[in-house]
Design a protein around this motif. Structure first.
Motif, short mmCIF file in Angstrom:
data_model
loop_
_atom_site.label_atom_id
_atom_site.label_comp_id
_atom_site.label_asym_id
_atom_site.label_seq_id
_atom_site.Cartn_x
_atom_site.Cartn_y
_atom_site.Cartn_z
N SER A 309 0.84 -1.19 0.00
CA SER A 309 0.00 0.00 0.00
C SER A 309 0.88 1.24 0.00
O SER A 309 2.06 1.19 0.35
N VAL A 311 0.58 5.86 0.37
CA VAL A 311 -0.25 7.02 0.69
C VAL A 311 0.30 8.24 -0.03
O VAL A 311 1.50 8.37 -0.26
N LEU A 326 -5.11 6.96 0.35
CA LEU A 326 -4.53 5.66 0.61
C LEU A 326 -4.83 4.75 -0.56
O LEU A 326 -5.99 4.63 -0.98
N ALA A 334 -7.34 -1.25 6.87
CA ALA A 334 -6.23 -0.30 6.95
C ALA A 334 -6.44 0.68 8.08
O ALA A 334 -7.58 1.06 8.38
N ILE A 336 -4.70 4.43 9.37
CA ILE A 336 -3.87 5.52 8.83
C ILE A 336 -3.42 6.41 9.97
O ILE A 336 -4.21 6.80 10.84
N GLN A 396 1.33 7.62 7.18
CA GLN A 396 1.61 6.24 6.83
C GLN A 396 0.42 5.38 7.24
O GLN A 396 -0.35 5.74 8.13
N ALA A 397 0.28 4.24 6.58
CA ALA A 397 -0.81 3.31 6.88
C ALA A 397 -0.24 1.93 7.17
O ALA A 397 0.89 1.60 6.76
N SER A 408 2.66 0.82 4.80
CA SER A 408 2.71 1.44 3.47
C SER A 408 4.01 2.21 3.31
O SER A 408 4.75 2.45 4.28
#
Length: 416
Positions: A309, A311, A326, A334, A336, A396-397, A408
């Motif tokens: 993933s 972002v 995202l 997910a 975030i 960030q996720a 991510s």
């Protein structure tokens, strides 16, 4: 067409209060004489750690610094690279020895056209021995020259954390990283094409990113290698370049077909999109375009695919709306996060990545199941406080399923 899922948040001031650090004086650089300085060079000398230098429209000289500064350009603010034989400081901006825990920001600056300038060495931005965080946001630097071989737009050596967002970079290579970690998000990066000139000589095609003994993270960006060329002073052709060339390095490519990694073409031998030695971890949706039948990832590299993933973060001035996209896989769950920059922290579980947000002070912006559009949008209002100006924000996720999760690629943007 399936619409992205959207979450809207009003970010409370009390939640962000703990993120803020010390902020110093704001200096104005104006070529017309209405600010504190008419050029950037004396402003860099006068500023202290945590000061802001706001650059108004005009053409300026740069300089070198080891301070934790934020240089914020307004539309029309341009820096020129020193030119000529034996230029003492052949960079528009050089940052050396930035200490750990400190941050340097360069945002909204454009490189002045090189034209027929003669530049033998240098870069538009050179970063050396920076243990702190360097953030380059919305910078346009075209270092392609018509008379001499080009130079990098950004060159980093022994730097712990360099993030480049929403920037357009051209050079030979456009991004050079030696013993450094560099993240590219929402960028358009292109290497120099090969050419031959009866006066200036022969110049080989260059990669968009050349990484040696380091790491490259790419999220939702376009990287293109330089094209090959016909020889004019002899028989044959010059080969094109891969978009990414690794030397004992790692590259992570995320997350959807918006991310495009393409080798140069036109003339020359078959060329992979990613070449060299090291490891590549990529999402299978990332577009890889080789030239003339070469494998997308050269067989000299360890190549692994898995769901990744990424972002995108688009900052705003205080009082404006901050937007996050995202990109993940349908059905994943997910979460975030947002924080100030932090030293990347590897997670203790295998193949889960690392946190670029500060786990002791991060905000949870939302939890969501990724819809069929594979995109989730989050917006929130930035508190209208002067202390938020020039604040770098990392987003960030963590996304995944019961089979496993992974962080991510991070995105950094600067509020202004």
């Amino acid at each position: 067409m399936t619409e992205p899922h959207t979450l809207t948040r009003l970010l409370p001031v009390c939640l962000l209060a703990g993120l803020l650090g010390a902020q110093g004086r704001t200096w104005i650089v104006d070529a017309n004489g209405s600010g504190d300085f008419t050029d950037l060079t004396p402003a860099l000398a006068a500023a202290a750690d945590h000061d802001i230098i706001r650059v108004l429209p005009g053409l300026y000289n740069g300089g070198s610094t080891n301070k934790a500064l934020a240089i914020l350009g307004t539309p029309g603010a341009r820096l020129q690279v020193p030119t000529g034989f034996g230029a003492f400081q052949p960079e528009a901006i050089e940052v050396t020895g930035l200490p750990a825990g400190e941050t340097f920001v360069l945002k909204g600056i454009e490189a002045a056209p090189l034209g027929l300038a003669v530049i033998l060495d240098g870069a538009f931005v050179r970063l050396v021995n920076c243990l702190g965080s360097v953030h380059i946001d919305r910078v346009q630097a075209d270092m392609l020259q018509s008379f001499r071989g080009s130079i990098p737009a950004v060159a980093a050596t022994n730097c712990a954390q360099v993030t480049i967002s929403a920037s357009v970079l051209r050079g030979a290579p456009a991004v050079f990283a030696n013993a450094s970690t560099v993240t590219l998000v929402d960028c358009d990066v292109q290497g120099q094409a090969a050419f031959e000139h009866p006066l200036s000589g022969t110049w080989m095609a260059a990669a968009a990113a050349d990484v040696r003994n380091g790491r490259l993270l790419v999220g939702q960006s376009r990287l293109t290698g330089g094209n090959g060329a016909m020889r004019y002073l002899g028989a044959g052709t010059f080969d094109p370049s891969a978009a990414i060339v690794l030397s004992a390095s790692e590259a992570t490519l995320a997350a959807t077909s918006i991310c495009q990694i393409a080798a140069g073409g036109a003339f020359g031998a078959a060329t992979s999109a990613v070449a060299g030695t090291g490891t590549v971890l990529r999402d299978g949706r990332v577009g890889l375009a080789s030239y003339s039948g070469a494998p997308p990832v050269a067989p000299t590299l360890s190549d692994r695919t898995r769901a990744l993933s990424s972002v995108l973060a688009r900052g705003a001035a205080p009082g404006g709306t901050f937007a996050i996209d995202l990109f993940a896989t349908t059905g994943e769950l997910a979460e975030i996060y947002l924080s100030l920059p932090s030293t990347p922290l590897p997670l203790p579980w295998p193949d889960t990545g690392e946190l670029w947000v500060d786990p002791t002070a991060m905000l949870v912006l939302g939890r969501v199941a990724v819809p069929p559009s594979e995109t989730v949008q989050i917006t929130f209002v930035v508190p209208n406080l002067p202390s938020f100006v020039a604040l770098p924000i990392v987003v960030q996720a963590i996304a995944g399923t019961s089979a496993g999760v992974r962080t991510s690629t991070p995105a950094t943007t600067v509020l202004d």
